[in-house]
Design a protein around this motif. Structure first.
Motif, PDB file in Angstrom:
ATOM      1  N   ALA A  36       0.823  -1.201   0.000  1.00 49.38           N
ATOM      2  CA  ALA A  36       0.000   0.000   0.000  1.00 49.38           C
ATOM      3  C   ALA A  36       0.860   1.254   0.000  1.00 49.38           C
ATOM      4  O   ALA A  36       0.552   2.244  -0.670  1.00 49.38           O
ATOM      5  CB  ALA A  36      -0.942  -0.007   1.201  1.00 49.38           C
ATOM      6  N   ALA A  37       1.973   1.210   0.757  1.00 51.29           N
ATOM      7  CA  ALA A  37       2.860   2.366   0.813  1.00 51.29           C
ATOM      8  C   ALA A  37       3.520   2.610  -0.540  1.00 51.29           C
ATOM      9  O   ALA A  37       3.609   3.751  -1.022  1.00 51.29           O
ATOM     10  CB  ALA A  37       3.916   2.160   1.899  1.00 51.29           C
ATOM     11  N   VAL A  38       3.983   1.539  -1.168  1.00 49.54           N
ATOM     12  CA  VAL A  38       4.626   1.669  -2.477  1.00 49.54           C
ATOM     13  C   VAL A  38       3.656   2.241  -3.509  1.00 49.54           C
ATOM     14  O   VAL A  38       4.025   3.054  -4.362  1.00 49.54           O
ATOM     15  CB  VAL A  38       5.172   0.305  -2.941  1.00 49.54           C
ATOM     16  CG1 VAL A  38       5.568   0.345  -4.413  1.00 49.54           C
ATOM     17  CG2 VAL A  38       6.356  -0.106  -2.088  1.00 49.54           C
ATOM     18  N   GLN A  39       2.400   1.816  -3.413  1.00 50.56           N
ATOM     19  CA  GLN A  39       1.382   2.271  -4.363  1.00 50.56           C
ATOM     20  C   GLN A  39       0.849   3.665  -4.024  1.00 50.56           C
ATOM     21  O   GLN A  39       0.084   4.240  -4.805  1.00 50.56           O
ATOM     22  CB  GLN A  39       0.216   1.271  -4.407  1.00 50.56           C
ATOM     23  CG  GLN A  39       0.608  -0.105  -4.907  1.00 50.56           C
ATOM     24  CD  GLN A  39       1.130  -0.072  -6.321  1.00 50.56           C
ATOM     25  OE1 GLN A  39       0.549   0.580  -7.196  1.00 50.56           O
ATOM     26  NE2 GLN A  39       2.238  -0.763  -6.565  1.00 50.56           N
ATOM     27  N   GLY A  40       1.242   4.185  -2.869  1.00 54.41           N
ATOM     28  CA  GLY A  40       0.747   5.495  -2.451  1.00 54.41           C
ATOM     29  C   GLY A  40      -0.730   5.495  -2.130  1.00 54.41           C
ATOM     30  O   GLY A  40      -1.411   6.514  -2.290  1.00 54.41           O
ATOM     31  N   TYR A  41      -1.227   4.355  -1.667  1.00 57.88           N
ATOM     32  CA  TYR A  41      -2.667   4.234  -1.416  1.00 57.88           C
ATOM     33  C   TYR A  41      -3.050   4.951  -0.129  1.00 57.88           C
ATOM     34  O   TYR A  41      -2.492   4.669   0.936  1.00 57.88           O
ATOM     35  CB  TYR A  41      -3.066   2.757  -1.342  1.00 57.88           C
ATOM     36  CG  TYR A  41      -4.561   2.544  -1.236  1.00 57.88           C
ATOM     37  CD1 TYR A  41      -5.375   2.784  -2.325  1.00 57.88           C
ATOM     38  CD2 TYR A  41      -5.145   2.118  -0.046  1.00 57.88           C
ATOM     39  CE1 TYR A  41      -6.750   2.608  -2.248  1.00 57.88           C
ATOM     40  CE2 TYR A  41      -6.510   1.932   0.041  1.00 57.88           C
ATOM     41  CZ  TYR A  41      -7.314   2.179  -1.058  1.00 57.88           C
ATOM     42  OH  TYR A  41      -8.674   2.016  -0.967  1.00 57.88           O
ATOM     43  N   LYS A  42      -4.024   5.868  -0.213  1.00 65.09           N
ATOM     44  CA  LYS A  42      -4.437   6.679   0.930  1.00 65.09           C
ATOM     45  C   LYS A  42      -5.884   6.430   1.354  1.00 65.09           C
ATOM     46  O   LYS A  42      -6.403   7.120   2.209  1.00 65.09           O
ATOM     47  CB  LYS A  42      -4.282   8.170   0.583  1.00 65.09           C
ATOM     48  CG  LYS A  42      -2.868   8.565   0.157  1.00 65.09           C
ATOM     49  CD  LYS A  42      -1.864   8.373   1.272  1.00 65.09           C
ATOM     50  CE  LYS A  42      -0.481   8.867   0.843  1.00 65.09           C
ATOM     51  NZ  LYS A  42       0.549   8.630   1.894  1.00 65.09           N
ATOM     52  N   GLY A  46     -13.852   5.748  -2.868  1.00 66.81           N
ATOM     53  CA  GLY A  46     -13.982   5.233  -4.223  1.00 66.81           C
ATOM     54  C   GLY A  46     -12.722   4.630  -4.795  1.00 66.81           C
ATOM     55  O   GLY A  46     -12.750   4.055  -5.880  1.00 66.81           O
ATOM     56  N   SER A  47     -11.610   4.729  -4.068  1.00 68.13           N
ATOM     57  CA  SER A  47     -10.361   4.166  -4.576  1.00 68.13           C
ATOM     58  C   SER A  47     -10.282   2.675  -4.274  1.00 68.13           C
ATOM     59  O   SER A  47     -10.813   2.198  -3.276  1.00 68.13           O
ATOM     60  CB  SER A  47      -9.158   4.883  -3.950  1.00 68.13           C
ATOM     61  OG  SER A  47      -9.130   4.688  -2.542  1.00 68.13           O
ATOM     62  N   VAL A  48      -9.623   1.944  -5.152  1.00 69.43           N
ATOM     63  CA  VAL A  48      -9.516   0.489  -5.038  1.00 69.43           C
ATOM     64  C   VAL A  48      -8.052   0.080  -5.182  1.00 69.43           C
ATOM     65  O   VAL A  48      -7.348   0.575  -6.065  1.00 69.43           O
ATOM     66  CB  VAL A  48     -10.365  -0.213  -6.118  1.00 69.43           C
ATOM     67  CG1 VAL A  48     -10.175  -1.722  -6.051  1.00 69.43           C
ATOM     68  CG2 VAL A  48     -11.843   0.140  -5.954  1.00 69.43           C
ATOM     69  N   LEU A  49      -7.588  -0.798  -4.321  1.00 62.65           N
ATOM     70  CA  LEU A  49      -6.231  -1.337  -4.416  1.00 62.65           C
ATOM     71  C   LEU A  49      -6.273  -2.844  -4.248  1.00 62.65           C
ATOM     72  O   LEU A  49      -6.828  -3.352  -3.268  1.00 62.65           O
ATOM     73  CB  LEU A  49      -5.324  -0.733  -3.339  1.00 62.65           C
ATOM     74  CG  LEU A  49      -3.877  -1.263  -3.339  1.00 62.65           C
ATOM     75  CD1 LEU A  49      -3.142  -0.799  -4.593  1.00 62.65           C
ATOM     76  CD2 LEU A  49      -3.136  -0.827  -2.078  1.00 62.65           C
TER      77      LEU A  49
END
Length: 461
Positions: A36-42, A46-49
């Motif tokens: 998640a950190a590498v992908q910059g997921y915050k 509505g965001s999907v990871l």
């Protein structure tokens, strides 16, 4: 979308907010937090990871929801873009039903005219059988309306719209009566006949009159504009304005979608759906600017513009509906460009003189994320419809083109007197730019909000 199957182990979708993201990542363990950190997921709403797993399938899915935890119906549509496979929401998600509806709405594809193999879509599993029924009901009804709007006019003429309506009611045990061609004149529907008479005989104008339910139940009547294609008539549209005119029957499509919901849920109402179905074509017998036409109600109408045909056919249908004084009368129509100028494509205006109905509509629109906005039936503008030679004109005669959606609604109001409550919805029935939960193309607008309201007023046993 299907009920959870013990033989299948779906990938879990974990709802997260910026405040809960770290805790959820801790429960997932492994390399989830680092990924998640590498992908910059915050965890934005509505965001999907997708969190990678040991095999080709993801180990988990992170799905951003609003901080208040209610979930965003449309944002959930982003989940429809997941890779093919089986998914389920993690236990305890309060907005599971809303997000599942969004998943289904976002998964819609209109493939009737596409050749070749279609891309496999993800499947969402729901553990609650009753919830699955409710979700499927909504998704199926919206897809039904979208399909009708998306079908081009060569395959969606008055006859095909008739088949769709009568077939829907037959499916649910309802009944239908259809008046076609010159029968409209003998049965006193002169405005519907005038608008549609220039079309080819195979596409003759008609009034589709469908009923369902116990006659002793409260009467709820829906009227939908069914202009299958609108050239503008002798006041012809430019070609650029005709490109989307297959959707001019979007009002009919949406009331039929709403009828599907009402009948499938077995709401205790006496439902009636009226669809005047016409093509506004050009021929030697087309109605003309300056013509003065009678209406079913007895009011005479001067034609100021043949491209304002939708309100004409609705006038005759509303007059018929009003004659039996239904408890609730609702009409839906892709009626004016002025409504789009005022509120854009995603926010349909509605008009009603009933304060209680207006408040309820606003509340239910917010509840199910099916936005609506009330505009006024501003009586001083009624003078814009004055005619020197008839009871009223079909367009604004002020010369300035002001308040086009308001004056169209005021025109319709002249044909409603006896109904307990009436509301008019000036919808667009189209999504011009794809976004979560709303694929580009034909759209269901107001039908989910109205079904929510009707379900509360007339709860199923």
């Amino acid at each position: 979308m299907r009920l959870a199957d013990v033989a299948v182990q779906p990938v879990l979708i974990h709802p997260v907010t910026p405040a809960t993201l770290a805790a959820v990542l801790d429960t997932l363990g492994g390399a989830a937090a680092g990924w998640a950190a590498v992908q910059g997921y915050k965890a934005a709403a509505g965001s999907v990871l997708l969190v990678p797993g040991p095999g080709p399938a993801p180990a988990a899915v992170l799905f951003g929801v609003p901080d208040e935890g209610k979930g965003d119906l449309l944002a959930g549509g982003a989940l429809a873009g997941l890779p093919a496979g089986d998914y389920a929401f993690a236990p305890g998600f309060a907005a599971e039903e809303q997000a599942a509806i969004a998943f289904g709405l976002g998964a819609y594809r209109f493939t009737r005219y596409r050749s070749g193999e279609q891309k496999e879509q993800p499947r969402l599993h729901l553990a609650d059988a009753a919830m699955l029924v409710r979700v499927r009901r909504i998704v199926t009804a919206v897809a039904f309306a979208r399909d009708l709007v998306n079908t081009p006019a060569n395959d969606m003429g008055p006859a095909e719209l008739e088949t769709a309506a009568t077939g829907l009611f037959a499916l649910h045990g309802g009944h239908a009566r259809v008046l076609r061609g010159d029968t409209l004149l003998s049965e006193n529907f002169p405005l519907i006949h005038a608008v549609g008479r220039a079309a080819d005989s195979a596409r003759a104008p008609r009034l589709i009159d469908c009923t369902w339910g116990d006659e002793t139940h409260p009467r709820v009547t829906l009227v939908g504009k069914g202009v299958v294609f609108d050239t503008g008539g002798l006041d012809i549209k430019p070609s650029s304005s005709m490109l989307l005119m297959k959707k001019d029957m979007g009002g009919a499509a949406n009331v039929l979608g709403l009828a599907h919901l009402v009948m499938d849920a077995r709401l205790p109402v006496r439902l009636r759906v009226l669809v005047p179905a016409v093509e506004n074509a050009i021929a030697g017998n087309a109605f003309r600017p300056g013509d003065i036409l009678p209406s079913r109600k007895g009011l005479t109408v001067e034609i100021g513009n043949t491209d304002a045909e939708g309100r004409l056919i609705l006038a005759d249908a509303l007059a018929l509906a009003d004659e039996e004084a239904p408890e609730l009368l609702l009409d839906m129509a892709t009626l004016t460009g002025a409504a789009r100028v005022a509120l854009g494509p995603d926010l349909p205006p509605f008009y009603t003189a009933d304060e209680g109905l207006a408040a309820a509509l606003a509340a239910h629109a917010d509840k199910v994320a099916d936005p609506l906005w009330r505009l006024p039936l501003w009586q001083p503008y009624m003078k814009y419809l004055d005619s020197k030679v008839a009871d009223l004109n079909n367009v604004n005669q002020s010369g300035a083109g002001f308040a086009g959606s308001v004056t169209a609604a005021l025109f319709l109001s002249r044909f409603v007197e006896k109904a307990g409550a009436w509301a008019h919805f000036d919808i667009f029935a189209w999504t011009p730019v794809e976004r979560a939960g709303k694929p580009a193309g034909g759209e269901g607008q107001a039908l989910r909000a109205l079904f929510s309201l009707l379900s509360e007023r007339y709860p199923a046993n």
